[in-house]
Design a protein around this motif. Structure first.
Motif, PDB file in Angstrom:
ATOM      1  N   VAL A   1      33.589  52.036  44.492  1.00 33.44           N
ATOM      2  CA  VAL A   1      34.029  51.664  43.146  1.00 33.44           C
ATOM      3  C   VAL A   1      32.829  51.828  42.219  1.00 33.44           C
ATOM      4  O   VAL A   1      31.754  51.297  42.497  1.00 33.44           O
TER       5      VAL A   1
ATOM      6  N   ILE B   1      38.221  43.149  46.957  1.00 32.23           N
ATOM      7  CA  ILE B   1      38.366  44.553  46.546  1.00 32.23           C
ATOM      8  C   ILE B   1      39.331  45.274  47.486  1.00 32.23           C
ATOM      9  O   ILE B   1      40.205  46.027  47.033  1.00 32.23           O
TER      10      ILE B   1
ATOM     11  N   ASN C   1      42.775  46.915  46.230  1.00 33.30           N
ATOM     12  CA  ASN C   1      42.930  48.360  46.411  1.00 33.30           C
ATOM     13  C   ASN C   1      44.008  48.735  47.419  1.00 33.30           C
ATOM     14  O   ASN C   1      44.411  49.893  47.489  1.00 33.30           O
TER      15      ASN C   1
ATOM     16  N   LYS D   1      44.679  49.805  42.141  1.00 34.58           N
ATOM     17  CA  LYS D   1      43.337  50.256  42.510  1.00 34.58           C
ATOM     18  C   LYS D   1      42.327  50.034  41.384  1.00 34.58           C
ATOM     19  O   LYS D   1      42.611  50.261  40.221  1.00 34.58           O
TER      20      LYS D   1
ATOM     21  N   ASP E   1      39.253  50.837  39.149  1.00 34.47           N
ATOM     22  CA  ASP E   1      38.568  52.027  38.662  1.00 34.47           C
ATOM     23  C   ASP E   1      37.087  51.778  38.396  1.00 34.47           C
ATOM     24  O   ASP E   1      36.272  52.692  38.492  1.00 34.47           O
ATOM     25  N   CYS E   2      36.758  50.535  38.040  1.00 33.12           N
ATOM     26  CA  CYS E   2      35.382  50.222  37.663  1.00 33.12           C
ATOM     27  C   CYS E   2      35.097  48.751  37.910  1.00 33.12           C
ATOM     28  O   CYS E   2      35.988  47.913  37.772  1.00 33.12           O
TER      29      CYS E   2
ATOM     30  N   ALA F   1      30.287  46.939  45.511  1.00 33.84           N
ATOM     31  CA  ALA F   1      31.174  47.899  44.836  1.00 33.84           C
ATOM     32  C   ALA F   1      30.863  49.322  45.298  1.00 33.84           C
ATOM     33  O   ALA F   1      31.784  50.106  45.572  1.00 33.84           O
TER      34      ALA F   1
END
Length: 176
Positions: free
Chosen positions: A129, A97, A101, A107, A109-110, A124
């Motif tokens: 996130v 991650i 990012n 990046k 978003d979900c 997360a």
């Protein structure tokens, strides 16, 4: 505005990988950028099965992280598998991650995780996130999982998942 970027993570089993891969295809067809993170073991199997027909490559980025098991170790030993991936995978997912990012145009978003990978939602959350759960089994199975405490409280099953009345009638004696 750029397309939303979703990181998707299945549980390490065929019955979890395939449904989330199909869901990822639907997301991609609706304009999402999808990064599909699998264990190294299942990543290799997915890539091999798509050889010569990888129509996903343009839609879905396939990546992997280690599961903590050596390539020759038995992944059917679920106790050992779970113990190892809980030691290794949270840190590796966090690194992935961070790496994604770090690129401004990538990046996440979900994050969408298999229902059996609850620990990954904690990662997360720690990485800021937003997350969601995908349950690959039937609605009946998830309803049953949520009702287990009541089934135990009502004496329908014991804390070992046995049906006491049925066991008594059949003469089955449970050993500890």
């Amino acid at each position: 505005m750029s397309r939303p970027h979703v990181l998707v993570m299945p549980g390490p089993a065929q019955g979890h990988v395939i449904p989330l891969l199909e869901f990822s295809q639907c997301l991609a067809k609706h304009g999402f950028r999808v990064t599909f993170v699998n264990t190294d073991y299942y990543h290799k199997r997915v890539v091999e099965s798509l050889q010569g027909k990888n129509y996903l490559e343009e839609q879905i980025r396939l990546v992997s992280i280690p599961d903590g098991m050596e390539p020759w170790e038995d992944r059917n030993d679920f106790g050992k598998l779970i113990e190892n991936f809980l030691k290794v995978m949270p840190g590796k997912l966090e690194e992935l991650i961070e790496e994604i990012n770090s690129r401004e145009d990538e990046k996440i978003d979900c994050f969408i995780a298999d229902g059996n990978m609850g620990w990954s939602l904690e990662v997360a959350k720690k990485m800021n996130v937003r997350g969601a759960v995908f349950w690959s089994s039937s609605a009946a199975s998830v309803a049953l999982v949520f009702r287990i405490p009541k089934l135990i409280d009502d004496g329908i099953i014991d804390s070992h998942g046995m049906i006491p009345l049925l066991c008594a009638e059949c003469g089955i004696k449970r050993t500890k």
